[in-house]
Design an enzyme around this catalytic site. Sequence first.
Site, mmCIF file in Angstrom:
data_model
loop_
_atom_site.group_PDB
_atom_site.id
_atom_site.type_symbol
_atom_site.label_atom_id
_atom_site.label_comp_id
_atom_site.label_asym_id
_atom_site.label_seq_id
_atom_site.Cartn_x
_atom_site.Cartn_y
_atom_site.Cartn_z
ATOM 1 N N ASP A 29 0.834 -1.209 0.000
ATOM 2 C CA ASP A 29 0.000 0.000 0.000
ATOM 3 C C ASP A 29 0.866 1.255 0.000
ATOM 4 O OD1 ASP A 29 -2.334 -1.508 0.003
ATOM 5 O OD2 ASP A 29 -2.520 -1.481 2.188
ATOM 6 N N GLN A 51 13.106 -7.739 1.715
ATOM 7 C CA GLN A 51 14.526 -7.809 1.402
ATOM 8 C C GLN A 51 15.219 -9.038 1.984
ATOM 9 O OE1 GLN A 51 14.828 -4.247 3.814
ATOM 10 N NE2 GLN A 51 16.842 -4.913 4.439
ATOM 11 N N ASP A 75 17.915 1.199 3.981
ATOM 12 C CA ASP A 75 17.075 1.875 4.974
ATOM 13 C C ASP A 75 15.744 1.133 5.023
ATOM 14 O OD1 ASP A 75 16.183 3.701 6.827
ATOM 15 O OD2 ASP A 75 15.617 5.206 5.355
ATOM 16 N N HIS A 78 14.448 -3.764 9.371
ATOM 17 C CA HIS A 78 15.495 -3.594 10.371
ATOM 18 C C HIS A 78 15.837 -4.869 11.124
ATOM 19 C CE1 HIS A 78 14.695 0.431 9.278
ATOM 20 N NE2 HIS A 78 13.691 0.630 10.089
#
Length: 168
Positions: A29, A51, A75, A78
């Site tokens: 989204d 990722q 970025d 995490h």
Amino acid sequence: MGYGPGASLKLWTDFLPTSEISFVEYDADCAEKHRKSIEEKGRGKLYVGDQSNVTFLNRIIEDQGGRVFDVIIDDGGHTMEQQKTTMSHLWQLVAPGGIFVMEDLLTSYMPGYGGGPKGHPGTMIEMHKQMLDGLHCQFQDNCVPVLEGLLDMDCFSEACVMVKQPAA
């Protein structure tokens, strides 16, 4: 995130107004909301996926056609798995003399992201310590670099910048 999803994409497109940017976004989204700032303006490509998924990263590498990048900025997600997978698969796409930026390293100390207390094995901070060892032990027989071709590494609060050796 108090600043809302997609803030990084806006930051990088504003900060690098003439650069072509390929961006990976986990939230579909969010990606659709910001797609026009990348693709519709001819600024690059927006990929939607996780990722830490090697198949997904390999599709991006294939889609880029063997191309290399002057700058890659992680970025994204995490977690330790996401950060380590990104580093191990995308370092190869950094051009000689280029840089790879790893942000949000504070999650190495957060159990919810796979981190833990200082010295916790398997975190990105511990991997960065090994990279430093690899840079400084180069004159010893048992020295094994963590990243092949790593020339330099500079770390700041929550981020490290890795520089790849320039072409011979």
